[in-house]
Write a protein that holds these residues in place. Structure first.
Motif, mmCIF file in Angstrom:
data_model
loop_
_atom_site.group_PDB
_atom_site.id
_atom_site.type_symbol
_atom_site.label_atom_id
_atom_site.label_comp_id
_atom_site.label_asym_id
_atom_site.label_seq_id
_atom_site.Cartn_x
_atom_site.Cartn_y
_atom_site.Cartn_z
ATOM 1 N N VAL A 96 0.828 -1.220 0.000
ATOM 2 C CA VAL A 96 0.000 0.000 0.000
ATOM 3 C C VAL A 96 0.858 1.264 0.000
ATOM 4 O O VAL A 96 0.702 2.108 -0.901
ATOM 5 N N PRO A 97 1.776 1.444 0.952
ATOM 6 C CA PRO A 97 2.592 2.661 0.874
ATOM 7 C C PRO A 97 3.510 2.686 -0.351
ATOM 8 O O PRO A 97 3.787 3.762 -0.903
ATOM 9 N N MET A 98 3.954 1.511 -0.799
ATOM 10 C CA MET A 98 4.806 1.479 -1.990
ATOM 11 C C MET A 98 4.052 1.981 -3.224
ATOM 12 O O MET A 98 4.610 2.728 -4.035
ATOM 13 N N VAL A 99 2.790 1.578 -3.367
ATOM 14 C CA VAL A 99 1.984 2.036 -4.503
ATOM 15 C C VAL A 99 1.776 3.542 -4.414
ATOM 16 O O VAL A 99 1.887 4.263 -5.420
ATOM 17 N N ILE A 100 1.503 4.032 -3.217
ATOM 18 C CA ILE A 100 1.284 5.476 -3.036
ATOM 19 C C ILE A 100 2.546 6.256 -3.410
ATOM 20 O O ILE A 100 2.476 7.263 -4.123
ATOM 21 N N ILE A 101 3.698 5.800 -2.963
ATOM 22 C CA ILE A 101 4.959 6.473 -3.284
ATOM 23 C C ILE A 101 5.235 6.403 -4.782
ATOM 24 O O ILE A 101 5.617 7.409 -5.412
ATOM 25 N N THR A 102 5.028 5.231 -5.377
ATOM 26 C CA THR A 102 5.265 5.054 -6.814
ATOM 27 C C THR A 102 4.370 5.981 -7.623
ATOM 28 O O THR A 102 4.827 6.655 -8.556
ATOM 29 N N LEU A 103 3.092 6.024 -7.273
ATOM 30 C CA LEU A 103 2.145 6.900 -7.963
ATOM 31 C C LEU A 103 2.518 8.367 -7.776
ATOM 32 O O LEU A 103 2.501 9.149 -8.733
ATOM 33 N N ASN A 104 2.861 8.734 -6.545
ATOM 34 C CA ASN A 104 3.222 10.116 -6.250
ATOM 35 C C ASN A 104 4.402 10.569 -7.102
ATOM 36 O O ASN A 104 4.391 11.670 -7.662
ATOM 37 N N ARG A 105 5.399 9.728 -7.225
ATOM 38 C CA ARG A 105 6.575 10.083 -8.024
ATOM 39 C C ARG A 105 6.226 10.229 -9.498
ATOM 40 O O ARG A 105 6.748 11.111 -10.189
ATOM 41 N N ALA A 106 5.326 9.385 -9.983
ATOM 42 C CA ALA A 106 4.910 9.496 -11.385
ATOM 43 C C ALA A 106 4.116 10.779 -11.608
ATOM 44 O O ALA A 106 4.348 11.495 -12.587
ATOM 45 N N LEU A 107 3.193 11.073 -10.692
ATOM 46 C CA LEU A 107 2.369 12.272 -10.857
ATOM 47 C C LEU A 107 3.190 13.554 -10.767
ATOM 48 O O LEU A 107 2.849 14.556 -11.386
ATOM 49 N N ARG A 108 4.278 13.510 -10.016
ATOM 50 C CA ARG A 108 5.171 14.668 -9.901
ATOM 51 C C ARG A 108 6.223 14.674 -11.017
ATOM 52 O O ARG A 108 7.130 15.504 -11.014
ATOM 53 N N GLN A 109 6.081 13.732 -11.942
ATOM 54 C CA GLN A 109 6.973 13.591 -13.088
ATOM 55 C C GLN A 109 8.432 13.397 -12.667
ATOM 56 O O GLN A 109 9.353 13.815 -13.354
ATOM 57 N N ARG A 110 8.626 12.712 -11.568
ATOM 58 C CA ARG A 110 9.964 12.333 -11.108
ATOM 59 C C ARG A 110 10.200 10.904 -11.589
ATOM 60 O O ARG A 110 10.210 9.961 -10.806
ATOM 61 N N PHE A 111 10.361 10.763 -12.894
ATOM 62 C CA PHE A 111 10.329 9.450 -13.524
ATOM 63 C C PHE A 111 11.505 8.557 -13.152
ATOM 64 O O PHE A 111 11.353 7.349 -13.073
ATOM 65 N N ASP A 112 12.675 9.129 -12.902
ATOM 66 C CA ASP A 112 13.797 8.293 -12.456
ATOM 67 C C ASP A 112 13.500 7.687 -11.092
ATOM 68 O O ASP A 112 13.716 6.493 -10.872
ATOM 69 N N ALA A 113 12.983 8.507 -10.173
ATOM 70 C CA ALA A 113 12.626 8.016 -8.841
ATOM 71 C C ALA A 113 11.436 7.057 -8.925
ATOM 72 O O ALA A 113 11.375 6.060 -8.198
ATOM 73 N N HIS A 114 10.496 7.356 -9.819
ATOM 74 C CA HIS A 114 9.344 6.472 -10.028
ATOM 75 C C HIS A 114 9.816 5.103 -10.512
ATOM 76 O O HIS A 114 9.410 4.070 -9.977
ATOM 77 N N GLN A 115 10.682 5.102 -11.485
ATOM 78 C CA GLN A 115 11.177 3.842 -12.048
ATOM 79 C C GLN A 115 11.964 3.048 -11.007
ATOM 80 O O GLN A 115 11.846 1.818 -10.939
ATOM 81 N N ALA A 116 12.721 3.746 -10.164
ATOM 82 C CA ALA A 116 13.532 3.055 -9.152
ATOM 83 C C ALA A 116 12.659 2.277 -8.165
ATOM 84 O O ALA A 116 12.980 1.133 -7.822
ATOM 85 N N ILE A 117 11.541 2.844 -7.734
ATOM 86 C CA ILE A 117 10.677 2.119 -6.795
ATOM 87 C C ILE A 117 9.716 1.187 -7.534
ATOM 88 O O ILE A 117 9.336 0.139 -7.008
ATOM 89 N N ALA A 118 9.338 1.552 -8.758
ATOM 90 C CA ALA A 118 8.415 0.703 -9.520
ATOM 91 C C ALA A 118 9.024 -0.669 -9.798
ATOM 92 O O ALA A 118 8.296 -1.659 -9.910
#
Length: 144
Positions: A96-118
């Motif tokens: 649950v928190p991992m999905v929230i963090i992953t989504l948050n990073r994508a919505l903020r267009q922090r794609f490198d950070a999004h990809q790292a947790i995704a």
């Protein structure tokens, strides 16, 4: 069959369907991003999030009213079931928190950070979705 009050009998199959839908959407979404189809990836992953969110609400409602459902299987199936259930439950709490963090990073267009947790979120979320379906079959269909 495991006894469930009639007014709640649809919930286990509904929940398994939502979990299965989430699993399929996750795989499709991953395929889209691997092919560079970012808009399609975004849409499918939001659909996976919606399916998982509806699942969680339905699951909590069902168990609030029905309580715990005991596994009717015997023999070596019991440790198999409980191994799946324990890993599923622990990872469901973690995801649950991992999905929230992953989504948050994508919505903020922090794609490198999004990809790292995704890279971690995707396989764990997929595992939780698939094992949710397995648990349904073991609890409500196979061992009746």
């Amino acid at each position: 069959m495991t006894q469930v009050p009639l007014q709640y009998a649809i919930f286990p199959a509904l929940d398994a369907s939502l979990n299965g839908t989430s699993a399929i959407l996750l795989m499709v979404g991953r395929g889209f991003i691997k092919r560079g189809r970012m808009a399609a990836h975004r849409a499918v992953m939001i659909a996976a999030l919606a399916s998982s969110t509806i699942f969680l609400a339905s699951y909590l409602y069902y168990h609030w009213h029905v309580g715990s459902v005991h596994f009717p299987g015997q023999g070596w199936w019991r440790p198999v079931y409980f191994s799946i259930l324990i890993s599923h439950t622990l990872l469901a709490i973690t995801i649950v928190p991992m999905v929230i963090i992953t989504l948050n990073r994508a919505l903020r267009q922090r794609f490198d950070a999004h990809q790292a947790i995704a890279r971690w979120t995707y396989p764990l979320w997929l595992y939780v979705s698939v094992t949710g379906v397995v648990i349904y079959f073991m609890l409500y269909q196979i061992f009746v």
